[in-house]
Structure formats: C-alpha cells, structure tokens
Scaffold this motif. Structure first.
Motif: not given
Lengths: 340, 419
Positions: B334-340, B358-365, B368-371, B397-398
């Motif tokens: 959740a913290e990582a997602a907040a930063l992302a 895996l949570g790290n990748l999930r928070s990045a994907v 909603g920002a360009p990846i 895909a997105s």
C-alpha cells in the motif's frame, strides 16, 4: 655508482700526484725556465738551512714557489666553496662568483686596502674584512632569493648577479675615493697572483684548513641536504645550524681566495661539477677531490696565464673566465635535467 | 587485533600550523602496534599533523609528546632515531646509488666520524629486502620510477629503525600491486610493534589497513574510532560532502565506501517524478542516473542489505524500506502504491519477481501512471508461477513501453514526460 668512487683512497692519491706534477710544472716554467734539478736543489738547500746559495734559489724560493702555492690554495678555496654552495642550494650553477659572494669579499678587501694597512696588518685585516663582506653578501642574496620559504634557482642566480653589480659599483666608488691606492687595487681586482708572498700563503693556508675541516666532518650531512631541507630534518640533520656552518665555512674560503687573488670566476663552478661527473655525488670523496682538483686547475691556469704571451702576463681571472663562461652556458642549457 | 602497546605519539589539545593554526585543540594517541589512519578533505590539516612532529609545521599550543617526552626535548638526531617519516612525494635530482640513498637513513645512528658497522649494513640489507628494493642497489636513484623511488624512501625510513612511522599518503604514486605490498608491509611492521600514523586519501585502503581512523576536518579532529564506527554515511556527507554506500568488502571483510553523489552535483529539478521498482541491485545505476539528470525519484519496497536499498539511502530517496528478506506485505504494498500513484512515470527494473516481491510489481502496474518495463520477463526472472507474467502482459497491453537498456529507459522517460 661510478667505479672510481669505491676506491676513495686511490682517487685522492692519484689527484695528489697530479697536483704535485702541476706544481712542479708551475715552478719550472715561466719567463725564465728552471730545471727540475735546480728546483729540487733549491728546496733541499732551503730545508737544510742553506737556502739562497744556488743560482736560481731566489727565483724558485722567493717568487715561483709562493706563487704556485698561492695558486693552488686559491683554486682549492674556490672549488671547495663551490662544492658547499652547490650542495646547500641543490644547484649545479651555484658558485662564489655567480652568487655575488666573491664581489662581497672583494668590497670588504678593497675597503680594508683603501683604509690603509700594509704588511702584516694588511695580511690579516684584508682577509678578515673580506670574510665579513662575503658573509653579509651571502645573507643578503639568500634573503632576496627566498620567497615564502622557497628558493628558486633563477631568483638565486639573479639575486647573485644583481648584488654583484651593486657591490662592484661600490668597489669602484671606494677606489675612486682613494686614488693613491687605485693602481694596486685594479691590478688585484683583475685576478692575479703576482703579489704572492709566503706571508699570504700562510694566511690563506690557515683559512683553507679552517674553512674545510668542519664541512669534511659533515660530509654525510652534505649528501643528505640534497634530498631537500625538510627531508634532511626528518633524517636527523639540524638544518638551520648546518646551513649556518656551511655558509660560514664557504665564506671563509672565498674571503681567503679573493683577498689575495681578486675576483676569479668559474673555478668554483666548473671544478666541482666535473669532479662530480667522474666521481659521483658523495661528499666524503667529492669535497676533498674537488679541492685538490681546484688546486690543479688553478696552478695550470696560472701557468698558462704566465707563459702564453710571455713576457706579458695575463691576469689569471681572464683565463678562467674564458674557459668557464662557455661551461656555465652549457650547464645552464642542460639545467632542466640536471642531477647533482 | 592484539592488545595495544604504550602510547608512542600523543597530541594533547595541540594547535598546529605555520603562521596561522591549521588544526586546533587536537587530541589523539597513537599506540605501539597500531595503525591510525587520518582521513579528511584536502587542506584539512592531515599533513600538518604529521609535519608538526618532524619539524615542518609548528606546535602553536598544547603539547605533542613522543614516547612520553615533549617534542621540544628532542634534537634533530635523537628525534630521527625514534620517528621516521615517509613524505608524499620524493624527487631525486642527484646520482646517488639506491643503496647510498638508503644508507642515509642510518645517519641519526652514526657517530660523526664512524663508518657503517656490520649491524648498520645488516639493517640496510633488511630494509631493502623488505621493501623489495635490494635488486636496485646499484642503480642511480635519478633513473628510478616514482614507485621504485617511493619504496626506496620507505627503505630509507626503515633504516632509521623507528618506533613511530609517519606516512603521508604513502601509496599515491604506486601501482596496485606495490600499493598493497607497501601497505601490507606497514601493517606487518605495526603488528611487530611499530606505531604508525598515516594519511590516507583512499578510504577503502584506510579502512583495510587502519585499526583506528580519525577524521580531520574543520580545523580539528572529528569522529575517531574503528573504521566501521567512523566511516558512516553521515560522516562522509559532513566531512567530504559525498553521499556514499557504506558496505563490507566481500573478500577482506573491511569497510568499503562507494561514493554515489557529490554535494552540488544535482542539477536543477525537472519537476518530473519517477517511481522505480527495483531490487537485487538492478536499479542502483538507474536511480543514480535519474537523480543526476534532475528527476524527482522515489522507489518501491527495498530490502535492507540490497544494493538498491543502500543506494536509495545514500541518495536520500523516499522509498519503502523493509528488513532483510522480508516479503512485500499488504502494508508495504500500500505504501509503495501510494508513492507510485503520485509519480509521473513508473519504471520497473530488471529485477526477478517471486512471491515475496510480487506486491512491488502489483503496486506499479496498478498506479495508472505511464509505465516503462526493463527487459522481458522470461522464466529466468519469473518465479511466481505466471502471476508476474500476467501483470507484465496487462501492463504491456495497456500501453507500457518496453526498454532493453538503461539508455532506452532514459529515452522512454524523457519521451513520456514530454521533454
């Protein structure tokens, strides 16, 4: 290490033999040639208390020998002082003439001559005054050349030259003020040994021994000082005291040479340098060897000055300058990769 | 380390300098058997501290004691029998042979008219052997290389048979092999009882060979202690103005310092926020490069002990720190997602993914920002039974950009951010 340096005794012995040969030649040749037998005879008679009975005894004992002895002593003094200056300033171009010390000694001597004094008094007063002049000049040149504790080669040489000129002007001024002694002083200043007497030989001999004995005892320090003042201190040399001792010793020898023979250039430059090229930089050998070599050079230069245009005599300073000037230029040009 | 010997060299509230003080109120003890390393920026007064002992600089206040006696009670010769110094640079403009050069080190032990004794010659032989200069004995010193000359000068100082050895950046002119050789020798001499005070510029060498380090800066001695106590990120920032990763050398076990960023090196901020998902050291270089180009950088969850974690700390980044080997749990994710979520661009580095991160990748994907995705997620990187691959495919895909190299990543970031 040059092979010769491994056998210091042989080197010194060889040089001494060469010096004896040069002295013999110096006594034998001249306006009137004297045979070897006459020389040996005159010396033997003098030693056995029957001096003066031979035909050439007066010439040999009264003129030639004191003159040649004086030449040897003067050359030894200048060369010895040159070794000391070159070590202390870590500079192959240092020499009493170039550093202005000779000019300082000269002014001191001229002042003593101009103020009068003849005979025995002059024989002591003139060298003493020359010593004071040499010492003060050396202090002045070092002070001028030192900036923020460092001394550059160029500024040392320039300071020496500048001080030399100034002192030469003062010397001329002193001479003009005392016209009656001028001829005598001019003759002396050009560098000549004509006035050599046994009295002067004794004085100069004592000054040479006095000026040389401490530096000979400190030959290891003379080697170490080449590593730089700070490093020498780290290796246990009391640099300030050592510097004062060396400069005083050198001044003493320069004063001795200048007060009897005037300004003679380049002997103190060339001789130590050539000796170092052959024998290496260790002062234990270099200093005595240079002193003897200086004596040889001077005896031969004086002989040349006497015989080349005989019966006209050249001042010996002209001979040494003619030979030494080009050597100085050569040294100056290779100065960038100089090694002591 | 064995028990320390007596104090051989003691600075007590010493103020040292030339006309002006350079270091003030300095207290430092060097024991027999110990190597004390002085570190600090240029001009801080490290050399002055050494030169005050051997006479190049002056003691303006306080005291300086050698073997319990005030420095002032020594004359040049008696001091040189106890203290030897190896200068920073040595020049040789004379034709002494190497052996003659080393013999000069015996000077303080020799009487005025005495020659080298058998003992003196043995000391010289040993000094030349230990410094690997015996084979140079008959060479003229003015033809030697700087490295040979430096080792020869060390032999000269060893010929003094000192109790205290002062080294001023002793190995700056030596190649790696000779540098180690000289410092190994110094270390061995210290183990045999020599007291060594050495100036080091190379912090890794300082840490490796010193028992004690003292940082000299701002006109005095700062932190003083074991290399691990002294070489900290805070100290390097304070003393050298450098952000650095402090690690442990895998082979020697000594502290290693890797400078990451110089103070004043960061350019004008670009106002673009990049969030990096890293791990296993895959993002370290990218993090530094992004900071150097002026991006505002954040990172996902990183485990302590990971190079990426150390670099993120050294760079002062915002990220989600985790203990060693701890999984990215829901809280961390959740913290990582907040930063992302507040980033303009999200970069996923070439780290492998397992169940723990895996949570790290999930928070990045999910941000909603360009990846930007680095490399491809083959079986060599995916240890999640396909979960990571699915997220990866979703991202592509997105519209996520795939980048093969670090340069491609930088290009993609500047393109996406419109610069």
């Amino acid at each position: 290490m040059p092979r010769a340096a491994r056998r210091p005794a042989f080197v010194i012995l060889g040089l001494t033999v060469a010096l004896v040969g040069a002295v013999m030649a110096g006594v034998a040749f001249g306006a009137v040639p004297v045979s070897l037998a006459d020389i040996v005879g005159a010396v033997t008679r003098a030693l056995s208390g029957r001096g003066g009975s031979g035909a050439n005894d007066a010439l040999v004992l009264g003129l030639r020998i004191p003159r040649v002895a004086m030449a040897a002593l003067v050359g030894a003094c200048l060369s010895g002082a040159g070794v000391l200056y070159q070590a202390l300033f870590k500079n192959a171009l240092a020499d009493p003439y170039i550093l202005g010390v000779s000019a300082g000694a000269g002014l001191g001597a001229v002042l003593a001559l101009a103020l009068g004094g003849v005979g025995a008094i002059a024989a002591v007063l003139v060298p003493a005054s020359a010593f004071v002049g040499a010492t003060l000049t050396m202090m002045l040149v070092v002070a001028i050349a030192t900036r923020a504790g460092r001394m550059e080669t160029l500024s040392l040489l320039l300071a020496g030259v500048a001080v030399s000129y100034t002192l030469a002007a003062l010397t001329s001024f002193a001479m003009v003020m005392r016209r009656e002694t001028m001829a005598r002083i001019v003759f002396w200043m050009m560098g000549g040994l004509q006035s050599a007497t046994w009295q002067y030989v004794a004085v100069v001999g004592v000054m040479l021994v006095a000026g040389l004995s401490l530096p000979l005892a400190y030959s290891r320090e003379l080697d170490i000082i080449l590593l730089g003042d700070e490093r020498a201190g780290q290796l246990g040399v009391d640099v300030k005291r050592f510097e004062r001792m060396v400069l005083a010793s050198a001044s003493l020898m320069v004063a001795a040479a200048v007060s009897v023979a005037g300004l003679i250039g380049f002997v103190g430059l060339m001789t130590p340098h050539m000796t170092r090229l052959v024998l290496g930089p260790r002062h234990r050998l270099l200093l005595p060897a240079s002193v003897i070599a200086g004596a040889i050079v001077m005896v031969l230069a004086d002989l040349f000055a006497r015989v080349v245009l005989a019966p006209v005599e050249l001042p010996v300073g002209i001979v040494t300058a003619l030979a030494g000037g080009p050597v100085f230029v050569w040294l100056l040009m290779r100065e960038r990769r100089r090694s002591l | 380390m064995t028990a320390l010997g007596d104090v051989a060299l003691q600075y007590r509230d010493a103020t040292l300098g030339y006309h002006q003080p350079v270091v003030s109120d300095t207290t430092l003890a060097v024991h027999s058997g110990e190597v004390v390393g002085l570190i600090g920026p240029n001009g801080a007064g490290k050399s002055t501290m050494l030169r005050a002992v051997t006479g190049g600089a002056r003691v303006l206040g306080g005291t300086l004691e050698v073997l319990g006696r005030s420095l002032a009670t020594y004359d040049a010769r008696s001091l040189a029998r106890v203290v030897a110094a190896l200068p920073q640079t040595v020049s040789a403009t004379f034709r002494f042979s190497a052996r003659e050069f080393v013999e000069m080190g015996r000077h303080p032990h020799l009487g005025r008219f005495s020659d080298l004794s058998a003992h003196d010659r043995a000391v010289i032989d040993q000094a030349m052997e230990r410094t690997d200069t015996a084979r140079l004995a008959s060479e003229p010193v003015d033809t030697l290389s700087g490295g040979d000359l430096q080792r020869l000068t060390l032999a000269q100082t060893l010929a003094q048979e000192p109790t205290v050895l002062l080294l001023d950046e002793p190995t700056s002119h030596l190649d790696l092999n000779h540098r180690l050789q000289v410092l190994d020798l110094v270390r061995r001499l210290a183990d045999e009882g020599l007291a060594v005070l050495a100036v080091f510029h190379d912090l890794d060498m300082a840490a490796r060979y010193s028992d004690t380090l003292a940082a000299v800066h701002d006109g005095g001695i700062g932190p003083c202690g074991s290399p691990r106590e002294v070489l900290t990120g805070a100290l390097l920032g304070d003393v050298f103005g450098v952000s650095a990763v402090i690690g442990t050398d895998a082979v020697t076990g000594s502290v290693s310092v890797t400078p990451v960023l110089r103070r004043g090196e960061t350019p004008q901020p670009l106002g673009v926020r990049v969030h990096v998902v890293g791990g296993s050291g895959t993002a370290a270089r990218l993090l530094r490069r992004l900071v150097l180009e002026g991006y505002e950088v954040t990172a996902g969850a990183l485990n302590a002990g990971d190079t990426d974690h150390e670099v993120a700390v050294a760079l002062g980044l915002r990220f989600v720190p985790l203990p060693p080997f701890a999984p990215v749990d829901a809280h961390a994710e959740a913290e990582a997602a907040a930063l992302a979520a507040v980033a303009d661009i999200v970069v996923v580095s070439a780290t492998p993914f397992g169940s723990a991160n895996l949570g790290n990748l999930r928070s990045a994907v999910g941000s909603g920002a360009p990846i930007v995705l680095v490399g491809s997620l083959g079986p060599d990187r995916d240890f999640t039974n396909g979960a990571a691959a699915a997220l990866w495919a979703d991202a592509l895909a997105s519209g996520a950009v795939a980048a093969a190299t670090e340069d491609d990543v930088m290009d993609a970031i500047s393109e996406v951010s419109g610069r």
